[in-house]
Design a protein around this motif. Structure first.
Motif, mmCIF file in Angstrom:
data_model
loop_
_atom_site.group_PDB
_atom_site.id
_atom_site.type_symbol
_atom_site.label_atom_id
_atom_site.label_comp_id
_atom_site.label_asym_id
_atom_site.label_seq_id
_atom_site.Cartn_x
_atom_site.Cartn_y
_atom_site.Cartn_z
ATOM 1 N N VAL A 13 0.870 -1.172 0.000
ATOM 2 C CA VAL A 13 0.000 0.000 0.000
ATOM 3 C C VAL A 13 0.908 1.224 0.000
ATOM 4 C CG1 VAL A 13 -1.735 1.312 1.261
ATOM 5 C CG2 VAL A 13 -1.857 -1.177 1.219
ATOM 6 N N TRP A 14 0.703 2.096 -0.982
ATOM 7 C CA TRP A 14 1.530 3.283 -1.103
ATOM 8 C C TRP A 14 0.782 4.480 -0.559
ATOM 9 C CZ3 TRP A 14 1.250 0.154 -5.688
ATOM 10 C CH2 TRP A 14 2.348 -0.666 -5.840
ATOM 11 N N ARG A 15 1.543 5.344 0.129
ATOM 12 C CA ARG A 15 0.974 6.558 0.703
ATOM 13 C C ARG A 15 1.835 7.740 0.281
ATOM 14 N NH1 ARG A 15 -0.673 7.984 6.889
ATOM 15 N NH2 ARG A 15 -0.478 10.255 6.716
ATOM 16 N N ARG A 16 1.182 8.792 -0.149
ATOM 17 C CA ARG A 16 1.878 10.039 -0.486
ATOM 18 C C ARG A 16 1.209 11.161 0.282
ATOM 19 N NH1 ARG A 16 4.953 12.527 -4.954
ATOM 20 N NH2 ARG A 16 5.477 14.498 -3.984
ATOM 21 N N ASP A 17 1.992 11.854 1.088
ATOM 22 C CA ASP A 17 1.486 12.971 1.882
ATOM 23 C C ASP A 17 1.659 14.275 1.116
ATOM 24 O OD1 ASP A 17 2.478 10.872 4.071
ATOM 25 O OD2 ASP A 17 0.940 12.154 4.953
ATOM 26 N N TYR A 18 0.639 15.097 1.175
ATOM 27 C CA TYR A 18 0.643 16.431 0.586
ATOM 28 C C TYR A 18 0.254 17.428 1.665
ATOM 29 C CZ TYR A 18 0.682 14.021 -3.906
ATOM 30 O OH TYR A 18 1.024 13.219 -4.970
ATOM 31 N N GLU A 19 0.444 18.689 1.394
ATOM 32 C CA GLU A 19 0.089 19.731 2.358
ATOM 33 C C GLU A 19 -1.385 19.656 2.741
ATOM 34 O OE1 GLU A 19 -0.136 24.532 2.258
ATOM 35 O OE2 GLU A 19 1.698 23.619 1.475
ATOM 36 N N GLY A 20 -2.254 19.397 1.778
ATOM 37 C CA GLY A 20 -3.691 19.404 2.024
ATOM 38 C C GLY A 20 -4.311 18.050 2.285
ATOM 39 N N GLY A 21 -3.521 16.972 2.236
ATOM 40 C CA GLY A 21 -4.104 15.651 2.461
ATOM 41 C C GLY A 21 -3.147 14.539 2.089
ATOM 42 N N ILE A 22 -3.704 13.351 1.824
ATOM 43 C CA ILE A 22 -2.895 12.186 1.457
ATOM 44 C C ILE A 22 -3.587 11.412 0.337
ATOM 45 C CG2 ILE A 22 -1.823 11.903 3.723
ATOM 46 C CD1 ILE A 22 -3.790 9.669 4.304
ATOM 47 N N VAL A 23 -2.779 10.622 -0.353
ATOM 48 C CA VAL A 23 -3.275 9.695 -1.364
ATOM 49 C C VAL A 23 -2.800 8.306 -0.966
ATOM 50 C CG1 VAL A 23 -3.169 9.008 -3.783
ATOM 51 C CG2 VAL A 23 -3.231 11.428 -3.185
ATOM 52 N N LEU A 24 -3.707 7.333 -1.002
ATOM 53 C CA LEU A 24 -3.383 5.946 -0.707
ATOM 54 C C LEU A 24 -3.703 5.093 -1.928
ATOM 55 C CD1 LEU A 24 -5.098 5.763 2.780
ATOM 56 C CD2 LEU A 24 -2.646 5.862 2.367
ATOM 57 N N GLU A 39 -6.450 11.990 12.101
ATOM 58 C CA GLU A 39 -7.766 12.156 11.485
ATOM 59 C C GLU A 39 -7.648 12.795 10.109
ATOM 60 O OE1 GLU A 39 -10.286 14.408 14.096
ATOM 61 O OE2 GLU A 39 -10.775 12.637 15.285
ATOM 62 N N PHE A 40 -8.411 12.246 9.164
ATOM 63 C CA PHE A 40 -8.504 12.783 7.818
ATOM 64 C C PHE A 40 -9.967 12.767 7.410
ATOM 65 C CE2 PHE A 40 -4.153 11.517 8.177
ATOM 66 C CZ PHE A 40 -3.450 12.469 7.440
ATOM 67 N N THR A 41 -10.299 13.583 6.408
ATOM 68 C CA THR A 41 -11.676 13.693 5.947
ATOM 69 C C THR A 41 -11.794 13.151 4.532
ATOM 70 O OG1 THR A 41 -11.951 15.666 7.301
ATOM 71 C CG2 THR A 41 -13.586 15.298 5.569
ATOM 72 N N LYS A 42 -12.792 12.305 4.317
ATOM 73 C CA LYS A 42 -13.072 11.822 2.969
ATOM 74 C C LYS A 42 -13.687 12.951 2.149
ATOM 75 C CE LYS A 42 -13.949 6.967 4.023
ATOM 76 N NZ LYS A 42 -14.957 5.899 3.869
ATOM 77 N N ILE A 43 -13.425 12.951 0.862
ATOM 78 C CA ILE A 43 -14.051 13.917 -0.032
ATOM 79 C C ILE A 43 -15.541 13.627 -0.080
ATOM 80 C CG2 ILE A 43 -14.225 14.631 -2.452
ATOM 81 C CD1 ILE A 43 -11.223 14.036 -2.676
ATOM 82 N N LYS A 44 -16.349 14.664 -0.063
ATOM 83 C CA LYS A 44 -17.798 14.487 -0.207
ATOM 84 C C LYS A 44 -18.122 14.687 -1.677
ATOM 85 C CE LYS A 44 -22.229 15.643 1.756
ATOM 86 N NZ LYS A 44 -22.628 14.262 1.988
ATOM 87 N N LEU A 70 -7.664 11.571 0.654
ATOM 88 C CA LEU A 70 -8.203 12.054 1.914
ATOM 89 C C LEU A 70 -7.647 13.448 2.196
ATOM 90 C CD1 LEU A 70 -7.604 8.771 3.914
ATOM 91 C CD2 LEU A 70 -9.816 9.640 3.161
ATOM 92 N N LEU A 71 -8.477 14.292 2.796
ATOM 93 C CA LEU A 71 -8.110 15.678 3.071
ATOM 94 C C LEU A 71 -7.728 15.862 4.538
ATOM 95 C CD1 LEU A 71 -11.058 17.330 1.145
ATOM 96 C CD2 LEU A 71 -8.754 16.840 0.297
ATOM 97 N N ARG A 72 -6.801 16.783 4.788
ATOM 98 C CA ARG A 72 -6.493 17.148 6.175
ATOM 99 C C ARG A 72 -7.624 18.033 6.687
ATOM 100 N NH1 ARG A 72 -1.516 15.434 7.244
ATOM 101 N NH2 ARG A 72 -0.075 15.256 5.493
ATOM 102 N N PRO A 73 -8.073 17.784 7.925
ATOM 103 C CA PRO A 73 -9.185 18.608 8.468
ATOM 104 C C PRO A 73 -8.750 20.040 8.724
ATOM 105 C CG PRO A 73 -8.477 16.949 10.078
ATOM 106 C CD PRO A 73 -7.662 16.756 8.839
#
Length: 73
Positions: A13-24, A39-44, A70-73
């Motif tokens: 499983v790959w994870r990339r962190d960004y300023e505004g969130g992450i991608v898995l 805690e992270f927020t799913k896109i609505k 996923l977005l950072r809260p």
């Protein structure tokens, strides 16, 4: 290369962190549960609303060969 970091975790499983969130990304043929380490927020969204429901999560289960933003809260 800028922004490259080594982390303890699965090679499947790959994870990339960004300023505004992450991608898995789950590159395997089986579902994988990932502890997000916070805690992270799913896109609505309107596509796949049962997944993209705007909820706050601390872990997610990724289906095989799938990814999630996923977005950072």
């Amino acid at each position: 290369l800028d922004g490259v970091a080594m982390r303890v975790g699965s090679q499947e499983v790959w994870r990339r962190d960004y300023e505004g969130g992450i991608v898995l990304i789950n590159g395997t043929s089986v579902p994988k549960t990932v502890d997000l380490g916070g805690e992270f927020t799913k896109i609505k969204g309107m596509q796949v609303p049962e997944i993209n429901d705007g909820s706050t999560v601390t872990q997610v289960t990724l289906p095989p060969y799938d990814g999630l933003i996923l977005l950072r809260p």
